[in-house]
Design a protein around this motif. Structure first.
Motif, PDB file in Angstrom:
ATOM      1  N   ALA A 259       0.861  -1.180   0.000  1.00 39.93           N
ATOM      2  CA  ALA A 259       0.000   0.000   0.000  1.00 39.93           C
ATOM      3  C   ALA A 259       0.898   1.231   0.000  1.00 39.93           C
ATOM      4  O   ALA A 259       1.891   1.272   0.736  1.00 39.93           O
ATOM      5  CB  ALA A 259      -0.909   0.000   1.225  1.00 39.93           C
TER       6      ALA A 259
ATOM      7  N   VAL B 106       1.029   5.770  -0.547  1.00 42.58           N
ATOM      8  CA  VAL B 106       0.245   6.985  -0.388  1.00 42.58           C
ATOM      9  C   VAL B 106       0.803   8.098  -1.260  1.00 42.58           C
ATOM     10  O   VAL B 106       1.975   8.466  -1.137  1.00 42.58           O
ATOM     11  CB  VAL B 106       0.222   7.453   1.088  1.00 42.58           C
TER      12      VAL B 106
ATOM     13  N   GLY C 272       5.203   4.160   1.512  1.00 41.99           N
ATOM     14  CA  GLY C 272       4.406   2.948   1.512  1.00 41.99           C
ATOM     15  C   GLY C 272       5.255   1.724   1.728  1.00 41.99           C
ATOM     16  O   GLY C 272       6.470   1.803   1.858  1.00 41.99           O
TER      17      GLY C 272
ATOM     18  N   ALA D 185      -1.550   1.505   4.523  1.00 40.63           N
ATOM     19  CA  ALA D 185      -1.144   2.791   3.954  1.00 40.63           C
ATOM     20  C   ALA D 185      -0.963   3.833   5.049  1.00 40.63           C
ATOM     21  O   ALA D 185       0.028   4.573   5.063  1.00 40.63           O
ATOM     22  CB  ALA D 185      -2.180   3.265   2.934  1.00 40.63           C
TER      23      ALA D 185
ATOM     24  N   SER E 273      -8.811   3.884  -3.372  1.00 36.80           N
ATOM     25  CA  SER E 273      -7.501   3.521  -3.910  1.00 36.80           C
ATOM     26  C   SER E 273      -7.588   3.089  -5.365  1.00 36.80           C
ATOM     27  O   SER E 273      -8.653   2.777  -5.881  1.00 36.80           O
ATOM     28  CB  SER E 273      -6.870   2.408  -3.068  1.00 36.80           C
TER      29      SER E 273
END
Length: 153
Positions: free
Chosen positions: A6, A8, A36, A49, A68
């Motif tokens: 994940a 960001v 991430g 995240a 997302s």
């Protein structure tokens, strides 16, 4: 190795993107990428995240929005091949270039994270090292379709 992740996409008040500059400990190459990392077995992508954002930047995890874009990745890092889906989230900050705190980094991250930069989207192509993921502008357009990069993908 299969490793879901994940990440960001952090945007400041002027729509600059936060990118971290990492050195691959295996071959010494440099890359720029959003904060991430791996999703733990007990985490959702959103929880991962937000955790990664705090660990790598100290920025407010509440800024990460619950929407997302998923990208399938196949990358080489630290002498290993990683394949998996990465979930990209967006976080918007009201300040320009909010300061970062690096106290949550693991020892190997402290050794390999060089610096960070708040980069204008139009300057992505002028960075001296590769930007990951290569589809970053597509991700930006999907997450923030009204951004200044709209229509430039």
């Amino acid at each position: 190795m299969h490793r879901p992740a994940a990440r960001v996409i952090c945007l400041d008040a002027a729509h600059r993107l936060l990118l971290l500059r990492w050195r691959d400990p295996f071959d010494g190459t440099w890359i720029w990428g959003p904060p991430g990392g791996g999703i733990e077995s007990s985490e959702t992508p959103l929880v991962a995240a937000r955790r990664e954002l705090v660990e790598e930047t100290g920025l407010d995890p509440a800024a990460v929005l619950d929407r997302s874009v998923r990208i399938d990745r196949d990358v080489q890092w630290s002498g290993e091949r990683y394949t998996a889906s990465e979930h990209y989230f967006v976080a918007r900050f009201v300040d320009e270039r909010p300061p970062l705190v690096r106290s949550g980094l693991l020892p190997d991250e402290q050794a390999n994270l060089d610096t960070h930069a708040w980069v204008a989207w139009s300057d992505l192509g002028s960075l001296p090292d590769a930007v990951e993921p290569p589809q970053l502008r597509t991700v930006l357009d999907a997450l923030v379709p009204d951004g200044p990069w709209s229509g430039t993908v």
